[in-house]
Design a protein around this motif. Structure first.
Motif, PDB file in Angstrom:
ATOM      1  N   LYS A  37       0.833  -1.210   0.000  1.00 12.42           N
ATOM      2  CA  LYS A  37       0.000   0.000   0.000  1.00 12.42           C
ATOM      3  C   LYS A  37       0.875   1.270   0.000  1.00 12.42           C
ATOM      4  O   LYS A  37       0.666   2.169  -0.805  1.00 12.42           O
ATOM      5  N   THR A  38       1.828   1.311   0.920  1.00  9.78           N
ATOM      6  CA  THR A  38       2.716   2.479   0.986  1.00  9.78           C
ATOM      7  C   THR A  38       3.543   2.596  -0.287  1.00  9.78           C
ATOM      8  O   THR A  38       3.747   3.696  -0.803  1.00  9.78           O
ATOM      9  N   THR A  39       3.998   1.460  -0.807  1.00  8.40           N
ATOM     10  CA  THR A  39       4.784   1.506  -2.044  1.00  8.40           C
ATOM     11  C   THR A  39       3.957   2.097  -3.184  1.00  8.40           C
ATOM     12  O   THR A  39       4.473   2.892  -3.994  1.00  8.40           O
TER      13      THR A  39
ATOM     14  N   PRO B 121       2.630  11.390   3.802  1.00  8.70           N
ATOM     15  CA  PRO B 121       3.336  10.111   3.926  1.00  8.70           C
ATOM     16  C   PRO B 121       3.025   9.423   5.253  1.00  8.70           C
ATOM     17  O   PRO B 121       2.605  10.070   6.207  1.00  8.70           O
ATOM     18  N   GLN B 122       3.263   8.107   5.278  1.00 10.52           N
ATOM     19  CA  GLN B 122       2.986   7.330   6.485  1.00 10.52           C
ATOM     20  C   GLN B 122       3.785   7.884   7.672  1.00 10.52           C
ATOM     21  O   GLN B 122       3.306   7.871   8.794  1.00 10.52           O
ATOM     22  N   GLU B 123       4.985   8.387   7.424  1.00  8.06           N
ATOM     23  CA  GLU B 123       5.816   8.875   8.541  1.00  8.06           C
ATOM     24  C   GLU B 123       5.609  10.363   8.832  1.00  8.06           C
ATOM     25  O   GLU B 123       6.356  10.943   9.623  1.00  8.06           O
TER      26      GLU B 123
ATOM     27  N   LEU C 168      -3.392   9.840   1.377  1.00  9.63           N
ATOM     28  CA  LEU C 168      -3.302   9.737   2.839  1.00  9.63           C
ATOM     29  C   LEU C 168      -2.902   8.316   3.211  1.00  9.63           C
ATOM     30  O   LEU C 168      -3.655   7.369   2.988  1.00  9.63           O
ATOM     31  N   ASP C 169      -1.698   8.179   3.785  1.00  6.82           N
ATOM     32  CA  ASP C 169      -1.182   6.844   4.097  1.00  6.82           C
ATOM     33  C   ASP C 169      -1.340   6.560   5.597  1.00  6.82           C
ATOM     34  O   ASP C 169      -0.571   7.061   6.406  1.00  6.82           O
ATOM     35  N   GLU C 170      -2.334   5.778   5.952  1.00 11.74           N
ATOM     36  CA  GLU C 170      -2.666   5.427   7.344  1.00 11.74           C
ATOM     37  C   GLU C 170      -2.728   6.667   8.242  1.00 11.74           C
ATOM     38  O   GLU C 170      -2.010   6.757   9.251  1.00 11.74           O
ATOM     39  N   PRO C 171      -3.620   7.596   7.894  1.00 14.65           N
ATOM     40  CA  PRO C 171      -3.679   8.849   8.658  1.00 14.65           C
ATOM     41  C   PRO C 171      -4.134   8.680  10.102  1.00 14.65           C
ATOM     42  O   PRO C 171      -3.921   9.571  10.918  1.00 14.65           O
TER      43      PRO C 171
HETATM   44 MG   LIG Z   1       2.258   1.150   4.785  1.00 10.14          MG
END
Ligand SMILES: [Mg+2]
Ligand SMILES: Nc1ncnc2c1ncn2[C@@H]1O[C@H](COP(=O)(O)OP(=O)(O)O)[C@@H](O)[C@H]1O
Length: 234
Positions: free
Chosen positions: A43-45, A85-87, A155-158
């Motif tokens: 997913k993040t990729t 981003p997730q981070e 939105l990556d795992e907000p």
């Molecule tokens: Mg991820």
């Protein structure tokens, strides 16, 4: 409804490693897509590939008629990508206000409107990024993506790792951004129900490929499918 995003036969990864294999789907203007899948399924990729932060091996990505895959990462905001981003990489040595104004581009979203949506950020306008709680950092990360005035918000795992009360506040904001303001979005979540409820479409990844795609409303009513694909039904 006209098409905003089209991904065709996309393969991407890191260096020589190919993580995503032959991904294809499209999204209409103003639509929200829930991107689901277990941990480590890509997913993040995929989000990072849309933002230009991975190595693309094959395929095409078109956003509003622009060949996104041909643009380096730093030029993608100019054609409509807003990335959280997730981070949550906010500028920690800048204040909340500087974080927003550093990336602002002309359009309907500006720092003032971000403060209206997240009153907590208005109160912390002069605080440095390092002084914010996890929830406030996430609100700032969303605000930073909005003031770029994108056509597609990523939105990556907000909601990951946030306290329930903050989760509620962010969900309300995401609903407002995508539903009321009609901004197109791709939202990654491991816990699907809350996101499916505010999405139009859903795509499920496994081992870097699309294993399921359907209307969000349909998938939401299929706990057995959610359980099989994600190992959760709620
Ligand atoms: Mg991820
Ligand atoms: N920077 C990286 N370099 C090499 N492999 C990576 C990197 N980041 C992620 N991967 C690999 O890519 C796969 C998918 O990871 P990721 O996209 O983060 O999954 P998800 O977001 O669905 O949890 C995993 O096998 C992971 O180990």
């Amino acid at each position: 409804m006209s098409e905003l995003l089209r991904i065709e036969n996309l393969s991407a990864g890191y260096g020589e490693a190919v993580v995503l294999h032959d991904i294809s789907f499209s999204l209409g203007e103003g639509q929200t897509l829930a991107l689901l899948g277990r941990n480590g399924t890509g997913k993040t990729t995929l989000i990072n590939t849309l933002a230009g932060a991975t190595r693309q091996h094959a395929g095409t990505i078109t956003l509003g008629g622009n060949a996104l895959h041909k643009l380096p990462s730093h030029q993608r905001a100019a054609v409509g990508i807003g990335w959280v981003p997730q981070e949550r990489n906010i500028f920690k040595s800048l204040t909340v206000h500087e974080n927003l104004t550093a990336v602002e581009r002309p359009g309907r979203w500006n720092a003032q409107r971000v403060y209206e949506m997240f009153p907590r950020l208005a109160e912390r306008k002069s605080n440095l990024g390092t002084q914010l709680s996890g929830g406030e950092q996430q609100m700032l990360a969303v605000g930073r993506a909005l003031v770029v005035n994108p056509t597609l918000l990523l939105l990556d795992e907000p909601l990951e790792g946030l306290a329930p009360i903050i989760v509620e506040e962010l969900l309300r904001a995401i609903r407002r951004i995508t539903r009321d303001e009609g901004l197109a979005a791709i939202v990654v979540e491991q816990h699907p129900q809350a996101i499916l409820a505010i999405s139009d479409e859903a795509v499920v990844l496994d081992h870097g490929t699309v294993v399921h795609a359907d209307h969000a409303a349909t998938l939401r009513t299929q706990p057995e499918v959610l359980d099989r694909l994600l190992g959760v039904s709620r």
